[in-house]
Scaffold this motif. Structure first.
Motif, PDB file in Angstrom:
ATOM      1  N   SER A  99       7.447  37.181  30.005  1.00  0.00           N
ATOM      2  CA  SER A  99       6.778  37.237  28.699  1.00  0.00           C
ATOM      3  C   SER A  99       6.359  35.849  28.256  1.00  0.00           C
ATOM      4  O   SER A  99       5.248  35.643  27.747  1.00  0.00           O
ATOM      5  CB  SER A  99       7.707  37.844  27.647  1.00  0.00           C
ATOM      6  OG  SER A  99       8.115  39.133  28.014  1.00  0.00           O
ATOM      7  N   ALA A 100       7.266  34.875  28.458  1.00  0.00           N
ATOM      8  CA  ALA A 100       6.960  33.492  28.073  1.00  0.00           C
ATOM      9  C   ALA A 100       5.782  32.954  28.874  1.00  0.00           C
ATOM     10  O   ALA A 100       4.893  32.284  28.325  1.00  0.00           O
ATOM     11  CB  ALA A 100       8.194  32.611  28.291  1.00  0.00           C
ATOM     12  N   HIS A 101       5.743  33.256  30.186  1.00  0.00           N
ATOM     13  CA  HIS A 101       4.622  32.816  31.032  1.00  0.00           C
ATOM     14  C   HIS A 101       3.307  33.395  30.515  1.00  0.00           C
ATOM     15  O   HIS A 101       2.293  32.696  30.438  1.00  0.00           O
ATOM     16  CB  HIS A 101       4.831  33.278  32.480  1.00  0.00           C
ATOM     17  CG  HIS A 101       5.801  32.435  33.247  1.00  0.00           C
ATOM     18  ND1 HIS A 101       5.752  31.065  33.264  1.00  0.00           N
ATOM     19  CD2 HIS A 101       6.844  32.780  34.038  1.00  0.00           C
ATOM     20  CE1 HIS A 101       6.721  30.592  34.032  1.00  0.00           C
ATOM     21  NE2 HIS A 101       7.407  31.618  34.516  1.00  0.00           N
ATOM     22  N   ILE A 102       3.318  34.681  30.172  1.00  0.00           N
ATOM     23  CA  ILE A 102       2.102  35.335  29.699  1.00  0.00           C
ATOM     24  C   ILE A 102       1.630  34.716  28.393  1.00  0.00           C
ATOM     25  O   ILE A 102       0.445  34.391  28.219  1.00  0.00           O
ATOM     26  CB  ILE A 102       2.327  36.854  29.527  1.00  0.00           C
ATOM     27  CG1 ILE A 102       2.531  37.506  30.902  1.00  0.00           C
ATOM     28  CG2 ILE A 102       1.148  37.507  28.804  1.00  0.00           C
ATOM     29  CD1 ILE A 102       2.999  38.944  30.832  1.00  0.00           C
ATOM     30  N   ILE A 103       2.551  34.523  27.454  1.00  0.00           N
ATOM     31  CA  ILE A 103       2.191  33.973  26.144  1.00  0.00           C
ATOM     32  C   ILE A 103       1.598  32.578  26.288  1.00  0.00           C
ATOM     33  O   ILE A 103       0.554  32.263  25.703  1.00  0.00           O
ATOM     34  CB  ILE A 103       3.415  33.953  25.208  1.00  0.00           C
ATOM     35  CG1 ILE A 103       3.836  35.379  24.863  1.00  0.00           C
ATOM     36  CG2 ILE A 103       3.113  33.183  23.922  1.00  0.00           C
ATOM     37  CD1 ILE A 103       5.214  35.493  24.243  1.00  0.00           C
ATOM     38  N   THR A 104       2.253  31.726  27.096  1.00  0.00           N
ATOM     39  CA  THR A 104       1.757  30.356  27.254  1.00  0.00           C
ATOM     40  C   THR A 104       0.446  30.311  28.039  1.00  0.00           C
ATOM     41  O   THR A 104      -0.378  29.427  27.833  1.00  0.00           O
ATOM     42  CB  THR A 104       2.800  29.463  27.956  1.00  0.00           C
ATOM     43  OG1 THR A 104       3.211  30.075  29.183  1.00  0.00           O
ATOM     44  CG2 THR A 104       4.019  29.257  27.085  1.00  0.00           C
ATOM     45  N   ALA A 105       0.248  31.283  28.937  1.00  0.00           N
ATOM     46  CA  ALA A 105      -1.003  31.318  29.708  1.00  0.00           C
ATOM     47  C   ALA A 105      -2.168  31.789  28.855  1.00  0.00           C
ATOM     48  O   ALA A 105      -3.302  31.335  29.017  1.00  0.00           O
ATOM     49  CB  ALA A 105      -0.844  32.234  30.917  1.00  0.00           C
ATOM     50  N   VAL A 106      -1.897  32.702  27.924  1.00  0.00           N
ATOM     51  CA  VAL A 106      -2.971  33.322  27.149  1.00  0.00           C
ATOM     52  C   VAL A 106      -3.416  32.450  25.992  1.00  0.00           C
ATOM     53  O   VAL A 106      -4.608  32.248  25.765  1.00  0.00           O
ATOM     54  CB  VAL A 106      -2.524  34.704  26.613  1.00  0.00           C
ATOM     55  CG1 VAL A 106      -3.602  35.313  25.735  1.00  0.00           C
ATOM     56  CG2 VAL A 106      -2.208  35.625  27.766  1.00  0.00           C
ATOM     57  N   LEU A 111       2.653  20.078  33.871  1.00  0.00           N
ATOM     58  CA  LEU A 111       1.362  20.450  33.280  1.00  0.00           C
ATOM     59  C   LEU A 111       1.480  21.714  32.438  1.00  0.00           C
ATOM     60  O   LEU A 111       0.909  21.812  31.346  1.00  0.00           O
ATOM     61  CB  LEU A 111       0.322  20.674  34.378  1.00  0.00           C
ATOM     62  CG  LEU A 111      -0.469  19.463  34.869  1.00  0.00           C
ATOM     63  CD1 LEU A 111      -1.503  19.903  35.858  1.00  0.00           C
ATOM     64  CD2 LEU A 111      -1.104  18.727  33.708  1.00  0.00           C
ATOM     65  N   SER A 112       2.212  22.706  32.949  1.00  0.00           N
ATOM     66  CA  SER A 112       2.367  23.965  32.217  1.00  0.00           C
ATOM     67  C   SER A 112       3.114  23.747  30.912  1.00  0.00           C
ATOM     68  O   SER A 112       2.762  24.327  29.877  1.00  0.00           O
ATOM     69  CB  SER A 112       3.135  24.979  33.073  1.00  0.00           C
ATOM     70  OG  SER A 112       2.398  25.283  34.230  1.00  0.00           O
ATOM     71  N   ILE A 113       4.126  22.900  30.955  1.00  0.00           N
ATOM     72  CA  ILE A 113       4.910  22.624  29.747  1.00  0.00           C
ATOM     73  C   ILE A 113       4.042  21.927  28.710  1.00  0.00           C
ATOM     74  O   ILE A 113       4.008  22.307  27.536  1.00  0.00           O
ATOM     75  CB  ILE A 113       6.140  21.755  30.091  1.00  0.00           C
ATOM     76  CG1 ILE A 113       7.061  22.510  31.054  1.00  0.00           C
ATOM     77  CG2 ILE A 113       6.892  21.360  28.830  1.00  0.00           C
ATOM     78  CD1 ILE A 113       8.154  21.658  31.651  1.00  0.00           C
ATOM     79  N   ILE A 114       3.294  20.903  29.160  1.00  0.00           N
ATOM     80  CA  ILE A 114       2.422  20.166  28.239  1.00  0.00           C
ATOM     81  C   ILE A 114       1.354  21.092  27.663  1.00  0.00           C
ATOM     82  O   ILE A 114       1.086  21.078  26.453  1.00  0.00           O
ATOM     83  CB  ILE A 114       1.753  18.970  28.960  1.00  0.00           C
ATOM     84  CG1 ILE A 114       2.815  17.912  29.289  1.00  0.00           C
ATOM     85  CG2 ILE A 114       0.653  18.365  28.105  1.00  0.00           C
ATOM     86  CD1 ILE A 114       2.295  16.766  30.122  1.00  0.00           C
TER      87      ILE A 114
END
Length: 469
Positions: free
Chosen positions: A32-39, A180-183
């Motif tokens: 869920s966290a991956h999806i939210i941060t990706a979107v 990069l994903s965190i930033i």
């Protein structure tokens, strides 16, 4: 000795999944966290403008419809992570399309995907340059006063951003760096929350923005024809905000195999899209309440906000930092595809295959490949020039959204699901899925036509290489 080896081997195997990869540890929460941060990203910037074209009634309803369709498509795609005949995992979206659909559809998927990479490259350069110009304007407004125009040329900032990407493009696997994903997540949440906060403050401060149930008013804000075209472009902008289907299978590949990945992914998609939609509603609705029918295309650079100037500048700085990394995330797969294809076609070419080790001061050794250096540089320069030629934020986002929405979010997940689930042709389920697909195709065509038309009209009023914020 053999017994010790057997124990060691057993221990090693216990740390591996059925495909020989290290054990996946992902859960509903992490997915869920991956999806939210990706979107959540630069798509939020245009939602206030998009809602303004549709109004209080249609704006939120259309956003919800996009959310429901995207959620439904995501649940279908979750069932395509494994090939039901072989049980084999698909590690990427394109691998799933190739394995399940194959042939012509796989080639169509490749064309759609790489066309989007090109569009996103141009769109991100434009967005970043506008935000860089907005930082300069924020300080100018604070220093010179709000009555001053503080108009700023965008082209120097387009060139600066292009120059940064020119250097980063030469770093192999830069897009895979974990930080990069965190930033990106921190930056995107940062500027989105600042935008929402400033909008709420503007409304609470007694802003009397002119809003209507049906959005911009014909005869006052726009002509009837402009209203129709703007609505179609707004659909593309909303579609762009939900364009993340290509990432879902890679997120699913992080999940533990028990319980089954498709069931966990469906829960994660539901949570992720629910949170994202709530966030989008805030950006679109509160942004519209703050600016009304005069909502700017990008609600952080239209300067309905002036103070606190440092907060406006900070939000735009966050956008720039986010897009520096996001640009690489999108273009590196394109770079890799072209380079691997050329290496396969011309295996004996030293220019294409040979690496030259160069010692750089303070940085250590660095591998240089002449083909990579030339091709990547040409690509970034070409995208930078294109951004200077067509610096039209909402139209570019609308066009990208149109290309993202139907082929990658709707068509391929539906087609893969039909094959996987062995849906009988002309059955009620098959008919429903085809109706959904064709309806979304029509929406994408309308959004694409409106965006292209918008760019064509803007070009007639625009001096080449003279974009001004």
């Amino acid at each position: 000795m053999s017994e010790a080896f057997g124990i060691e081997n057993e221990v090693n195997l216990s740390n591996l999944d059925d495909d020989g990869h290290p054990k996946r540890q992902g859960t509903v929460l992490t997915a869920s966290a991956h999806i939210i941060t990706a979107v959540i990203g630069s798509g939020v910037l245009s939602l206030a403008w998009a809602v303004a074209q549709l109004g209080w009634i249609a704006g939120p309803i259309v956003l919800l419809v996009f959310a429901v369709i995207t959620w439904y498509s995501s649940t279908l795609q979750a069932d395509c992570y494994r090939n039901l005949l072989t049980g084999k995992r698909h590690y990427t979206y394109t691998q799933a399309v190739r394995s399940i659909l194959g042939g012509t559809k796989f080639k169509f998927c490749g064309v759609a995907q790489y066309s989007i990479f090109v569009g996103v490259s141009i769109g991100y350069i434009i967005t970043a340059s506008i935000s860089m110009a907005a930082i300069k304007r924020a300080f100018c407004f604070h220093r010179e006063g709000h009555e001053t125009g503080c108009h700023t040329e965008n082209n120097p900032f387009i060139i600066i951003f292009g120059g940064v990407e020119l250097i980063l493009s030469q770093l192999p696997n830069f897009h895979k760096l974990s930080f990069l994903s965190i930033i990106a997540a921190v930056m995107s949440f940062g500027y989105s929350f600042i935008g929402i906060g400033l909008s709420i403050a503007k409304v609470a401060g007694g802003s009397h923005a002119r809003t209507t149930l049906t959005g911009v008013v014909v005869g006052i804000d726009v002509t009837r024809a402009e209203k129709i075209w703007n609505i179609m472009t707004a659909l593309g902008n909303m579609a762009f905000a939900y364009g993340f289907s290509m990432l879902l299978i890679e997120v699913q590949d992080t999940l533990r195999p028990n319980p089954p990945e498709n069931l966990v992914m469906k829960k994660a998609a539901s949570i992720g899209i629910m949170v994202t939609t709530f966030f989008y509603m805030l950006c679109g609705i509160v942004g519209y309440a703050a600016f009304g029918n005069d909502a700017p295309g990008n609600f952080l650079t239209g300067f309905g906000f002036y103070e606190p100037y440092w907060l406006v500048a900070t939000a735009n700085f966050f956008i720039v930092v986010h897009l520096v990394g996001a640009f690489q995330v999108y273009v590196q797969p394109l770079f890799g595809f072209v380079e691997s294809q050329c290496a396969m076609r011309f295996p004996k070419s030293k220019i294409i295959t040979e690496e030259h080790r160069i010692q750089l001061p303070f940085s250590g050794a660095f591998n240089v490949n002449f083909f990579r250096l030339i091709w990547r540089s040409i690509y970034v320069v070409a995208m930078t020039v294109m951004a200077m030629l067509i610096p039209f934020f909402n139209d570019i986002l609308g066009l990208i959204g149109a290309f993202l929405f139907w082929p990658l979010t709707i068509f391929f997940p539906i087609e893969m699901y039909i094959v996987q689930a062995k849906i009988r042709r002309f059955s009620s389920t098959w008919i429903w899925l085809q109706m959904l697909s064709y309806s979304c195709l029509i929406v994408s065509i309308l959004a694409a036509v409106a965006s292209i038309r918008g760019m064509a009209v803007s070009v007639t009023k625009y001096k080449l290489f003279h974009s001004i914020s």
